[in-house]
Design an enzyme around this catalytic site. Structure first.
Site, PDB file in Angstrom:
ATOM      1  N   LYS A   1       1.016  -1.265  -0.095  1.00 51.50           N
ATOM      2  CA  LYS A   1       0.074  -0.025   0.036  1.00 51.50           C
ATOM      3  C   LYS A   1       0.877   1.262  -0.022  1.00 51.50           C
ATOM      4  CE  LYS A   1      -1.798  -1.598   3.761  1.00 51.50           C
ATOM      5  NZ  LYS A   1      -1.176  -3.101   4.068  1.00 51.50           N
TER       6      LYS A   1
ATOM      7  N   GLN B   1      -2.925  -2.178   7.415  1.00 61.11           N
ATOM      8  CA  GLN B   1      -3.474  -3.520   7.383  1.00 61.11           C
ATOM      9  C   GLN B   1      -4.094  -4.093   6.405  1.00 61.11           C
ATOM     10  OE1 GLN B   1      -3.988  -1.785  10.800  1.00 61.11           O
ATOM     11  NE2 GLN B   1      -1.794  -2.091  10.812  1.00 61.11           N
TER      12      GLN B   1
ATOM     13  N   HIS C   1       4.961   0.508   6.434  1.00 63.00           N
ATOM     14  CA  HIS C   1       4.849   0.645   4.960  1.00 63.00           C
ATOM     15  C   HIS C   1       6.171   1.153   4.284  1.00 63.00           C
ATOM     16  CE1 HIS C   1       0.204   1.693   5.687  1.00 63.00           C
ATOM     17  NE2 HIS C   1       0.636   0.401   6.046  1.00 63.00           N
TER      18      HIS C   1
HETATM   19  P1  GDP Z   1       2.510  -2.202   2.956  1.00 63.18           P
HETATM   20  O1  GDP Z   1       2.485  -2.562   4.631  1.00 63.18           O
HETATM   21  O2  GDP Z   1       1.208  -2.665   2.155  1.00 63.18           O
HETATM   22  O3  GDP Z   1       2.698  -0.728   2.669  1.00 63.18           O
HETATM   23  O4  GDP Z   1       3.501  -3.115   2.318  1.00 63.18           O
HETATM   24  P2  GDP Z   1       5.115  -3.504   2.852  1.00 63.18           P
HETATM   25  O5  GDP Z   1       5.796  -2.312   2.892  1.00 63.18           O
HETATM   26  O6  GDP Z   1       5.012  -4.093   4.414  1.00 63.18           O
HETATM   27  O7  GDP Z   1       5.428  -4.558   2.044  1.00 63.18           O
HETATM   28  C1  GDP Z   1       5.641  -4.570   0.736  1.00 63.18           C
HETATM   29  C2  GDP Z   1       7.179  -5.008   0.328  1.00 63.18           C
HETATM   30  O8  GDP Z   1       7.267  -5.161  -0.898  1.00 63.18           O
HETATM   31  C3  GDP Z   1       7.895  -3.822   0.475  1.00 63.18           C
HETATM   32  O9  GDP Z   1       9.344  -4.496   1.112  1.00 63.18           O
HETATM   33  C4  GDP Z   1       7.983  -3.019  -0.758  1.00 63.18           C
HETATM   34  O10 GDP Z   1       9.275  -2.419  -1.182  1.00 63.18           O
HETATM   35  C5  GDP Z   1       8.053  -4.449  -1.694  1.00 63.18           C
HETATM   36  N1  GDP Z   1       7.417  -3.916  -2.902  1.00 63.18           N
HETATM   37  C6  GDP Z   1       6.442  -3.157  -3.187  1.00 63.18           C
HETATM   38  N2  GDP Z   1       5.991  -3.358  -4.683  1.00 63.18           N
HETATM   39  C7  GDP Z   1       6.855  -4.386  -5.231  1.00 63.18           C
HETATM   40  C8  GDP Z   1       6.927  -5.001  -6.483  1.00 63.18           C
HETATM   41  O11 GDP Z   1       6.370  -5.011  -7.288  1.00 63.18           O
HETATM   42  N3  GDP Z   1       7.782  -6.040  -6.269  1.00 63.18           N
HETATM   43  C9  GDP Z   1       8.630  -6.400  -5.326  1.00 63.18           C
HETATM   44  N4  GDP Z   1       9.464  -7.296  -5.705  1.00 63.18           N
HETATM   45  N5  GDP Z   1       8.586  -5.756  -4.189  1.00 63.18           N
HETATM   46  C10 GDP Z   1       7.683  -4.731  -4.105  1.00 63.18           C
HETATM   47  P1  IMO Z   2       0.579  -3.272   7.109  1.00 63.53           P
HETATM   48  O1  IMO Z   2      -0.224  -1.913   7.268  1.00 63.53           O
HETATM   49  C1  IMO Z   2       0.491  -7.338   8.289  1.00 63.53           C
HETATM   50  C2  IMO Z   2      -1.337  -8.582  11.977  1.00 63.53           C
HETATM   51  C3  IMO Z   2      -0.359  -9.159  12.921  1.00 63.53           C
HETATM   52  C4  IMO Z   2      -1.341 -10.210  13.624  1.00 63.53           C
HETATM   53  C5  IMO Z   2      -2.648  -9.313  13.738  1.00 63.53           C
HETATM   54  C6  IMO Z   2      -2.982  -8.587  15.002  1.00 63.53           C
HETATM   55  O2  IMO Z   2       1.858  -3.029   7.192  1.00 63.53           O
HETATM   56  O3  IMO Z   2      -0.129  -4.084   6.339  1.00 63.53           O
HETATM   57  P2  IMO Z   2      -1.966  -6.464  16.214  1.00 63.53           P
HETATM   58  O4  IMO Z   2      -0.476  -6.194  16.347  1.00 63.53           O
HETATM   59  O5  IMO Z   2      -2.547  -5.561  15.128  1.00 63.53           O
HETATM   60  O6  IMO Z   2      -2.851  -6.453  17.406  1.00 63.53           O
HETATM   61  O7  IMO Z   2      -1.811  -7.794  15.281  1.00 63.53           O
HETATM   62  O8  IMO Z   2      -2.453  -8.402  12.581  1.00 63.53           O
HETATM   63  N1  IMO Z   2      -0.807  -7.292  11.571  1.00 63.53           N
HETATM   64  C7  IMO Z   2      -0.402  -7.001  10.229  1.00 63.53           C
HETATM   65  N2  IMO Z   2       0.202  -8.096   9.257  1.00 63.53           N
HETATM   66  N3  IMO Z   2       0.693  -6.128   8.032  1.00 63.53           N
HETATM   67  C8  IMO Z   2       0.414  -5.315   8.892  1.00 63.53           C
HETATM   68  O9  IMO Z   2       0.338  -4.069   8.864  1.00 63.53           O
HETATM   69  C9  IMO Z   2      -0.105  -5.572  10.196  1.00 63.53           C
HETATM   70  N4  IMO Z   2      -0.623  -5.097  11.264  1.00 63.53           N
HETATM   71  C10 IMO Z   2      -1.034  -6.017  12.143  1.00 63.53           C
HETATM   72  O10 IMO Z   2       0.810  -9.833  12.506  1.00 63.53           O
HETATM   73  O11 IMO Z   2      -1.497 -11.351  13.070  1.00 63.53           O
HETATM   74 MG    MG Z   3       3.506  -3.613   5.924  1.00 68.31          MG
END
Ligand code: GDP
Ligand code: IMO
Ligand code: MG
Length: 429
Positions: A16, A228, A41
């Site tokens: 996201k 999330q 994020h």
């Molecule tokens: P969010 O919590 O939804 O913002 O997602 P996260 O940041 O926790 O996890 C997404 C991961 O995927 C991060 O390490 C990004 O840098 C990476 N990422 C995002 N888009 C892509 C993609 O298209 N390909 C790959 N390989 N990695 C990506």
């Molecule tokens: P983003 O925004 C993935 C999961 C935790 C656990 C459950 C409850 O980066 O997508 P909490 O600490 O919220 O009470 O945990 O929710 N969880 C996530 N999993 N991405 C997240 O955030 C999460 N935030 C909480 O791993 O299963």
């Molecule tokens: Mg994340």
């Protein structure tokens, strides 16, 4: 009026942050409205990688106003560390960040409660929380008696409240978990620490609901950043293996104070496969070489806790449910490149439950545990997609895979991501 909302449709970490960063330049305001420092994020800009927890992913465009709205649970130490970390990297954060005085504050007792209650829900399996005190803080918000909002920290009686609550919490620890908690809370020290945080945050604290209502009524363009994913929604997700806020589309309005009618576009974010961190059922999980391959290629380790993420095939039954629930208009399919090397791919198109084929997502976690996924198998493309920038330039098999995914979820695909960088994005049909 234009409000766009970005919602994760799986169990979080759908990338996201990347999409919010990308869309920020077309907006005036970016709003985080639920969750807390459980979110992680990621924004990648060239050789710079940023991890954000509480600060909206719009912070990299200084002309854009970022807002942390009242539905967020705020850990002041976390947000200050984030502000300092960004400042050290020359990303300015001051007037461009506004924090709601209605946001509930996470205190040290919430961390201890998180630890004590994590493994106490029905079914015996631990929730596997991020241990950031999220559930306990929301619990106090709903319970009211032990809640402290950011605005309370600037009023008379704050010190007294910290002392009263700390005393009550210390007594209550004995009734949680194995009853062996010996944690002591130094109320005076906690008060002093939080008073310091309050002083530093003061210039950013505001009535964000009033600000956002004025903004929508004067046609400002607002981007709402969900944290999330919809399957972790407290009301509509895989309860009790969920987070404690409304992380599906239904949460935008209660978290921000902006009526849903102002949200004119909802972008549903999915990975090209599925991941989950923490406990709870995951029908398409591949606890095998395929899952490990996805974990390695996708670097699927939690942004906040570094836990290995559970990995599996795309679950179209779940994503169709959450796309409908969140009022999704278009999809953004992320991390397509992670599947580049696989010879064949599976998509879950239905579940078998007690011998019956279903395409509705079960409302009870016990049923979800018992479903057997029905898969459709598609050929892989075994081609590097990371430098592709147009849909038409994607390998034929990748286009077939995406078309099928969109068809099963029931929404058109508007964005495809083939790498973490801003540039590695395919826009348009
Ligand atoms: P969010 O919590 O939804 O913002 O997602 P996260 O940041 O926790 O996890 C997404 C991961 O995927 C991060 O390490 C990004 O840098 C990476 N990422 C995002 N888009 C892509 C993609 O298209 N390909 C790959 N390989 N990695 C990506
Ligand atoms: P983003 O925004 C993935 C999961 C935790 C656990 C459950 C409850 O980066 O997508 P909490 O600490 O919220 O009470 O945990 O929710 N969880 C996530 N999993 N991405 C997240 O955030 C999460 N935030 C909480 O791993 O299963
Ligand atoms: Mg994340």
């Amino acid at each position: 009026m234009a409000g766009t909302c970005v919602i994760g449709l799986q169990w979080g970490d759908e990338a996201k942050g990347k999409i919010v960063d990308l869309l920020t330049e077309q907006h005036d305001i970016v709003v985080r409205y639920q969750g807390g420092a459980n979110a992680g994020h990621t924004v990648v800009d060239g050789d710079q990688t940023y991890k954000l927890s509480l600060i909206p992913s719009g912070i990299f465009r200084p002309q854009v106003q970022c807002v942390v709205a009242g539905g967020v649970v705020l850990n002041p130490a976390s947000i200050l560390a984030e502000i300092d970390g960004l400042a050290a990297r020359e990303v300015p954060v001051d007037k461009n960040l506004m924090i709601s005085d209605r946001a509930h504050v996470v205190f040290p007792w919430h961390f201890e409660e998180d630890r004590l209650m994590n493994s106490q829900c029905a079914g015996g399996e631990a929730i596997g929380t991020t241990m950031r005190g999220i559930g306990p803080c929301y619990r106090d918000k709903v319970g009211r008696s032990f809640a402290i909002r950011l605005g309370d920290m600037y009023r008379d009686g704050f010190e007294r409240r910290v002392h009263e609550i700390a005393q009550a919490k210390e007594r209550s620890f004995a009734g949680l978990g194995d009853g062996q908690s010996t944690v002591k809370l130094d109320a005076e020290e906690i008060y002093r620490q939080y008073q310091g945080y309050a002083d530093r945050l003061r210039p950013m604290v505001a009535d964000t609901t009033a600000y956002l209502l004025d903004a929508v009524e004067s046609d400002k363009k607002i981007l709402f950043e969900g944290a999330q994913g919809a399957l972790l929604d407290i009301d509509h997700g895989t309860f009790p293996y969920v987070t404690s806020s409304n992380s599906s589309g239904v949460g935008v309005s209660n978290g921000s104070g902006v009526p849903g009618r102002y949200v004119t576009k909802v972008i549903g974010i999915v990975k090209a496969y599925t991941t989950r961190v923490g406990g709870g059922p995951f029908p398409t999980e591949q606890d095998n070489d395929t899952g490990q391959h996805i974990r390695d290629r996708g670097n699927e380790y939690g942004t906040v806790t570094r836990r290995p993420r559970r990995c599996g095939w795309f679950d179209a039954v779940a994503a169709r449910y959450t796309a409908r629930l969140s009022g999704v208009d278009v999809l953004s399919v992320m991390l397509l490149d992670v599947l580049d090397e696989l010879p064949e791919l599976k998509i879950c198109t239905a579940y078998e439950l007690d011998g019956r084929r279903i395409t509705t997502f079960p409302s009870h976690v016990d049923d979800l545990r018992r479903v057997v996924p029905v898969y459709e198998t598609l050929p892989g493309w075994q081609t590097d997609t990371t430098s592709t920038r147009r849909m038409s330039a994607l390998p034929e098999e990748a286009r077939v895979y995406l078309d099928r995914l969109g068809e099963l979820v029931g929404r058109p695909i508007e964005i495809v991501s083939v790498g973490p960088d801003r540039e590695q994005t395919i826009l348009g049909q």
